[in-house]
Structure formats: structure tokens, C-alpha cells
Scaffold this motif. Structure first.
Motif, PDB file in Angstrom:
ATOM      1  N   ALA A   8      35.853  23.151  39.618  1.00  0.00           N
ATOM      2  CA  ALA A   8      37.043  22.861  40.177  1.00  0.00           C
ATOM      3  C   ALA A   8      37.593  21.398  40.155  1.00  0.00           C
ATOM      4  N   VAL A   9      39.047  21.423  39.885  1.00  0.00           N
ATOM      5  CA  VAL A   9      39.527  20.097  39.985  1.00  0.00           C
ATOM      6  C   VAL A   9      40.547  20.021  41.085  1.00  0.00           C
ATOM      7  N   VAL A  10      40.516  18.868  41.773  1.00  0.00           N
ATOM      8  CA  VAL A  10      41.529  18.680  43.097  1.00  0.00           C
ATOM      9  C   VAL A  10      42.281  17.643  42.331  1.00  0.00           C
ATOM     10  N   HIS A  11      43.753  17.707  42.464  1.00  0.00           N
ATOM     11  CA  HIS A  11      44.732  16.578  41.925  1.00  0.00           C
ATOM     12  C   HIS A  11      45.698  16.904  42.982  1.00  0.00           C
ATOM     13  N   GLY A  12      46.016  15.651  43.627  1.00  0.00           N
ATOM     14  CA  GLY A  12      46.782  15.745  44.895  1.00  0.00           C
ATOM     15  C   GLY A  12      46.378  16.981  45.970  1.00  0.00           C
TER      16      GLY A  12
ATOM     17  N   TYR B  98      42.541  23.645  41.166  1.00  0.00           N
ATOM     18  CA  TYR B  98      42.231  24.356  40.274  1.00  0.00           C
ATOM     19  C   TYR B  98      40.989  24.990  39.864  1.00  0.00           C
ATOM     20  N   LEU B  99      40.536  26.178  39.967  1.00  0.00           N
ATOM     21  CA  LEU B  99      39.360  26.663  39.922  1.00  0.00           C
ATOM     22  C   LEU B  99      39.232  26.973  38.442  1.00  0.00           C
ATOM     23  N   ALA B 100      38.017  26.935  37.817  1.00  0.00           N
ATOM     24  CA  ALA B 100      37.570  27.227  36.645  1.00  0.00           C
ATOM     25  C   ALA B 100      37.557  28.907  36.678  1.00  0.00           C
ATOM     26  N   GLY B 101      37.536  29.810  35.706  1.00  0.00           N
ATOM     27  CA  GLY B 101      37.321  31.083  35.564  1.00  0.00           C
ATOM     28  C   GLY B 101      35.796  31.377  36.343  1.00  0.00           C
ATOM     29  N   GLN B 102      35.846  32.072  37.227  1.00  0.00           N
ATOM     30  CA  GLN B 102      34.529  32.574  38.022  1.00  0.00           C
ATOM     31  C   GLN B 102      34.110  34.197  37.635  1.00  0.00           C
ATOM     32  N   VAL B 103      32.979  34.151  37.233  1.00  0.00           N
ATOM     33  CA  VAL B 103      32.341  35.506  36.587  1.00  0.00           C
ATOM     34  C   VAL B 103      31.192  35.893  37.777  1.00  0.00           C
ATOM     35  N   GLY B 104      31.121  37.328  37.700  1.00  0.00           N
ATOM     36  CA  GLY B 104      30.002  37.795  38.392  1.00  0.00           C
ATOM     37  C   GLY B 104      28.496  37.778  37.777  1.00  0.00           C
ATOM     38  N   ASN B 105      27.418  38.481  38.120  1.00  0.00           N
ATOM     39  CA  ASN B 105      26.218  38.372  37.719  1.00  0.00           C
ATOM     40  C   ASN B 105      26.001  39.657  36.599  1.00  0.00           C
ATOM     41  N   PRO B 106      25.704  39.192  35.463  1.00  0.00           N
ATOM     42  CA  PRO B 106      25.249  40.174  34.366  1.00  0.00           C
ATOM     43  C   PRO B 106      24.406  41.199  35.013  1.00  0.00           C
TER      44      PRO B 106
ATOM     45  N   VAL C 195      32.269  37.446  42.391  1.00  0.00           N
ATOM     46  CA  VAL C 195      33.544  36.048  41.955  1.00  0.00           C
ATOM     47  C   VAL C 195      34.280  35.774  43.343  1.00  0.00           C
ATOM     48  N   LEU C 196      34.641  36.569  44.388  1.00  0.00           N
ATOM     49  CA  LEU C 196      35.392  36.306  45.209  1.00  0.00           C
ATOM     50  C   LEU C 196      34.582  35.573  46.203  1.00  0.00           C
ATOM     51  N   SER C 197      33.530  35.669  46.177  1.00  0.00           N
ATOM     52  CA  SER C 197      32.631  34.796  47.203  1.00  0.00           C
ATOM     53  C   SER C 197      32.481  33.487  46.853  1.00  0.00           C
ATOM     54  N   GLU C 198      32.371  33.451  45.420  1.00  0.00           N
ATOM     55  CA  GLU C 198      32.356  32.058  44.586  1.00  0.00           C
ATOM     56  C   GLU C 198      33.681  31.220  44.919  1.00  0.00           C
ATOM     57  N   ILE C 199      34.616  31.930  44.714  1.00  0.00           N
ATOM     58  CA  ILE C 199      36.009  31.633  45.090  1.00  0.00           C
ATOM     59  C   ILE C 199      36.182  30.977  46.411  1.00  0.00           C
ATOM     60  N   ASP C 200      35.618  31.786  47.344  1.00  0.00           N
ATOM     61  CA  ASP C 200      35.688  31.509  48.783  1.00  0.00           C
ATOM     62  C   ASP C 200      34.936  29.959  48.886  1.00  0.00           C
ATOM     63  N   ARG C 201      33.672  29.749  48.236  1.00  0.00           N
ATOM     64  CA  ARG C 201      33.011  28.719  48.424  1.00  0.00           C
ATOM     65  C   ARG C 201      33.506  27.474  47.839  1.00  0.00           C
TER      66      ARG C 201
ATOM     67  N   PHE D 111      32.359  41.788  33.251  1.00  0.00           N
ATOM     68  CA  PHE D 111      33.484  42.706  33.472  1.00  0.00           C
ATOM     69  C   PHE D 111      34.792  42.205  34.075  1.00  0.00           C
ATOM     70  N   VAL D 112      34.653  40.924  34.752  1.00  0.00           N
ATOM     71  CA  VAL D 112      35.672  40.688  35.563  1.00  0.00           C
ATOM     72  C   VAL D 112      35.773  39.163  35.683  1.00  0.00           C
ATOM     73  N   GLU D 113      36.780  38.258  35.284  1.00  0.00           N
ATOM     74  CA  GLU D 113      36.875  36.924  35.760  1.00  0.00           C
ATOM     75  C   GLU D 113      37.998  36.692  36.325  1.00  0.00           C
ATOM     76  N   ILE D 114      38.030  35.724  37.338  1.00  0.00           N
ATOM     77  CA  ILE D 114      39.282  35.358  38.038  1.00  0.00           C
ATOM     78  C   ILE D 114      39.278  33.865  38.080  1.00  0.00           C
ATOM     79  N   ILE D 115      40.580  33.407  37.860  1.00  0.00           N
ATOM     80  CA  ILE D 115      40.973  32.063  38.058  1.00  0.00           C
ATOM     81  C   ILE D 115      41.949  32.088  39.086  1.00  0.00           C
ATOM     82  N   VAL D 116      41.988  30.757  39.889  1.00  0.00           N
ATOM     83  CA  VAL D 116      42.794  30.548  40.802  1.00  0.00           C
ATOM     84  C   VAL D 116      43.252  29.207  41.014  1.00  0.00           C
TER      85      VAL D 116
END
Length: 114
Positions: A15-19, A23-31, A42-48, A105-110
Motif C-alpha cells: 500500500a502507498v499513502v499519499h496525503g 492506494y492498495l496493490a492488488g490483493q489475492v487469496g491463497n492458491p 482478500v477482503l481480510s487482507e484489505i481490512d488489515r 481466481f480473484v484480485e481486488i484493488i482499492v
């Protein structure tokens, strides 16, 4: 304005914080997991990562969801709908794309406000 990089690695930062924006990099689950389990991971990692940046899912501005197969749209949405802040739903786009390996199977960017 300062830039703070969270978990910088060889190729990218998690992740990168500006101001007042993170911005989070794409998060993926476990193969090996199915799309439901990967989405939960993925959503748990986004929360973290959002917490590390000093914010939370109620402040997500935009989400981009990539699915390896649009047939998984319903399964991913079931997890997303249970997770997303019902009072603060972000703008979101979902598309189908080849991901880094066939095991993902899924990647999420926020992008979120702080």
C-alpha cells in the motif's frame, strides 16, 4: 506532501499513502482455495492494510475486482455483499482477466480515504 510506503518489497509496496489517500496493490487469496475462500482472504487482507494505513472499509472510494472467470461473479459478490459497509459502498468495477497464475481466481484493488 509526504509519501508512506507500507510493506515495500522487491517489486512493489502492499500500500502507498499519499496525503489523505491510500492506494492498495492488488490483493489475492491463497492458491488451492475456491473463489469464495479467496475472496474472504482478500477482503481480510484489505481490512488489515487499511488499518495499517489508519483507515477502514467505510472509507473505500473505489474498488476494482478482477475475476479469472466471470462465472464466479455471484460467489464473489456473496462474500463482498456480506463484507462491504452497507452505508458506505464504494464505486466498483468488475472484469474478467487472466491473473498472475491459474491458481488465483480473484484480485481486488482499492483506493480509500484516510
Amino acid at each position: 506532501m509526504s509519501i508512506r510506503r507500507i510493506e515495500p518489497g522487491h517489486r512493489m509496496s502492499a500500500a502507498v499513502v499519499h496525503g489523505n489517500t491510500v492506494y492498495l496493490a492488488g490483493q489475492v487469496g491463497n492458491p488451492g482455495e475456491d473463489v469464495t475462500a479467496q475472496t474472504k482472504t482478500v477482503l481480510s487482507e484489505i481490512d488489515r492494510l487499511l488499518a495499517e494505513a489508519g483507515t477502514d472499509k467505510s472509507k473505500i472510494l473505489q474498488a476494482t475486482v478482477w475475476l479469472a472467470d466471470m462465472n464466479d461473479f455471484g460467489a464473489m459478490n456473496a462474500v463482498w455483499d456480506a463484507w462491504v459497509d452497507p452505508s458506505n459502498k464504494p464505486a466498483r468495477a468488475t472484469g474478467e482477466s487472466k491473473l498472475a497464475t491459474p491458481d488465483y481466481f480473484v484480485e481486488i484493488i482499492v483506493i480509500a480515504a484516510i
